[in-house]
Design a protein around this motif. Structure first.
Motif, mmCIF file in Angstrom:
data_model
loop_
_atom_site.group_PDB
_atom_site.id
_atom_site.type_symbol
_atom_site.label_atom_id
_atom_site.label_comp_id
_atom_site.label_asym_id
_atom_site.label_seq_id
_atom_site.Cartn_x
_atom_site.Cartn_y
_atom_site.Cartn_z
ATOM 1 N N LYS A 85 0.840 -1.200 0.000
ATOM 2 C CA LYS A 85 0.000 0.000 0.000
ATOM 3 C C LYS A 85 0.875 1.250 0.000
ATOM 4 C CE LYS A 85 -3.463 2.237 2.977
ATOM 5 N NZ LYS A 85 -4.238 2.067 4.233
ATOM 6 N N MET A 86 0.735 2.067 -1.043
ATOM 7 C CA MET A 86 1.549 3.273 -1.167
ATOM 8 C C MET A 86 0.808 4.541 -0.754
ATOM 9 S SD MET A 86 4.597 2.429 -2.086
ATOM 10 C CE MET A 86 5.306 3.944 -2.748
ATOM 11 N N SER A 87 -0.501 4.505 -0.733
ATOM 12 C CA SER A 87 -1.287 5.666 -0.333
ATOM 13 C C SER A 87 -2.683 5.175 0.032
ATOM 14 C CB SER A 87 -1.369 6.691 -1.470
ATOM 15 O OG SER A 87 -2.277 6.270 -2.467
ATOM 16 N N GLU A 88 -3.575 6.100 0.328
ATOM 17 C CA GLU A 88 -4.951 5.740 0.647
ATOM 18 C C GLU A 88 -5.807 5.543 -0.593
ATOM 19 O OE1 GLU A 88 -5.950 4.901 3.631
ATOM 20 O OE2 GLU A 88 -3.891 5.266 4.283
ATOM 21 N N ARG A 89 -5.259 5.792 -1.777
ATOM 22 C CA ARG A 89 -6.022 5.562 -3.008
ATOM 23 C C ARG A 89 -6.276 4.069 -3.170
ATOM 24 N NH1 ARG A 89 -2.422 9.044 -7.179
ATOM 25 N NH2 ARG A 89 -0.871 7.670 -6.221
ATOM 26 N N ILE A 90 -7.477 3.719 -3.532
ATOM 27 C CA ILE A 90 -7.907 2.326 -3.480
ATOM 28 C C ILE A 90 -7.119 1.414 -4.407
ATOM 29 C CG2 ILE A 90 -9.736 2.577 -5.225
ATOM 30 C CD1 ILE A 90 -11.445 0.740 -3.352
ATOM 31 N N ASN A 91 -6.607 1.922 -5.517
ATOM 32 C CA ASN A 91 -5.858 1.098 -6.463
ATOM 33 C C ASN A 91 -4.355 1.246 -6.336
ATOM 34 O OD1 ASN A 91 -7.829 -0.393 -8.060
ATOM 35 N ND2 ASN A 91 -8.545 1.621 -8.769
ATOM 36 N N ASP A 92 -3.901 1.918 -5.303
ATOM 37 C CA ASP A 92 -2.474 2.194 -5.133
ATOM 38 C C ASP A 92 -1.803 1.078 -4.340
ATOM 39 O OD1 ASP A 92 -0.315 3.684 -5.758
ATOM 40 O OD2 ASP A 92 -0.689 5.309 -4.344
ATOM 41 N N ARG A 93 -2.048 -0.157 -4.740
ATOM 42 C CA ARG A 93 -1.529 -1.339 -4.051
ATOM 43 C C ARG A 93 -1.852 -2.564 -4.903
ATOM 44 N NH1 ARG A 93 -5.631 -0.022 0.595
ATOM 45 N NH2 ARG A 93 -5.233 1.975 -0.395
#
Length: 316
Positions: free
Chosen positions: A88-96
């Motif tokens: 997980k790189m951020s809270e954006r749902i597709n950022d992982r």
């Protein structure tokens, strides 16, 4: 320095892998540069990092430090550079994860932070149970075709994940996985059951992370014993015997633990993640240690493994 092939690929890498996870959160940039300088001078040409390294508040920080060193040193073309994608790189749902959507974006971000136009070994940091292999390999194949990555590796995979990924790549007539990065040390030998046999069958070089069990194998005066890692009575007794074994042979326990991994079939080499230059220098001494059959048998008595590969370890 000892070298080995990167799995079944034709590339050759040092059998000691420089792990960079401490760079940033625990080791400042100047000290990180000194460690990388010394590692390179000693013949280490295999550097490992990940997009999530840097801490929760600064993911990507470690890649940035490595990138600045590569630019300053001028050694980019001599380094086999490995990084990872999944976390997980951020809270954006597709950022992982390992969706094609995330892989495409993540590789561009890693290339920017590392200041390079290609990554030599792009590793899946964990299996993605929500993404199919056709999608993953399609995304990786595009990156290879574009010249943005050269080889693909896995990390924290089970043996059957290695088999799944390798067979899916074979069906696409691709090279597939060339390495697996797994937890492996004298206190954690589970991968001998199925991961090591699967890796050897499919031609993957195994890279051992946490080779000193977060410092527990470094001796009572050695490595850091991090909070959260419990040592029960049986493990405490084994560690005491380990220190006696090393003392009898005038060996430093941490160096001996690394040397044991260098003796293991199918293991490309351990990752060392030094916080200081002294820790790197100590790790290099592992190459000076040779264990004969008697010593290896004694180590097996102290730290019993599972008894061989599955199912021979527990069945007839």
């Amino acid at each position: 320095m000892q070298y080995a092939q990167l799995g079944r690929s034709g590339a050759r890498v040092s059998r000691l892998v420089l792990g960079t996870m401490n760079f940033g959160p625990h080791t400042d940039e100047a000290d990180a540069f000194a460690i990388m300088d010394r590692a390179f001078d000693e013949g280490i040409n295999f550097f490992d990092t990940a997009n999530v390294y840097g801490g929760a508040e600064h993911r990507g920080w470690t890649e940035e430090i490595v990138g600045r060193w590569l630019a300053k040193s001028g050694h980019r073309d001599e380094i086999v550079l490995a990084t990872k994608v999944f976390g997980k790189m951020s809270e954006r749902i597709n950022d992982r994860g390992l969706s094609a959507f995330n892989i495409r974006r993540a590789v561009e971000d890693s290339l920017r932070r590392l200041g390079t136009d290609h990554i030599d070994l792009y590793q899946m940091h964990h299996v993605d149970r929500d993404t199919g292999w056709d999608e993953i390999w399609q995304a990786m194949d595009v990156l290879v075709t574009q010249g943005k990555i050269t080889y693909v590796g896995s990390s924290n995979f089970a043996g059957w994940h290695i088999a799944q990924g390798s067979e899916a790549a074979r069906a696409r007539h691709g090279l597939g996985l060339v390495t697996e990065q797994s937890l492996y040390n004298l206190l954690a030998r589970d991968i001998e059951l199925e991961v090591l046999p699967a890796a050897q069958h499919y031609g993957l070089g195994v890279i051992a992370w946490s080779p000193l069990a977060s410092g527990r194998l470094g001796g009572s005066s050695g490595g850091v014993r991090r909070a959260g890692y419990k040592v029960d009575d049986a493990k405490a007794a084994a560690l005491a015997k380990w220190e006696d074994f090393c003392a009898e042979r005038e060996l430093r326990p941490g160096e001996a633990a690394l040397a044991w991994l260098l003796h293991r079939p199918g293991v490309l080499g351990p990752i060392v993640g030094p916080r200081t230059l002294d820790q790197l220098i100590s790790a290099l001494s592992a190459f000076d240690i040779t264990f004969g059959e008697e010593a290896l048998a004694r180590i097996d008595e102290i730290f019993p493994g599972p008894g061989g590969p599955a199912s021979e370890a527990y069945a007839w």
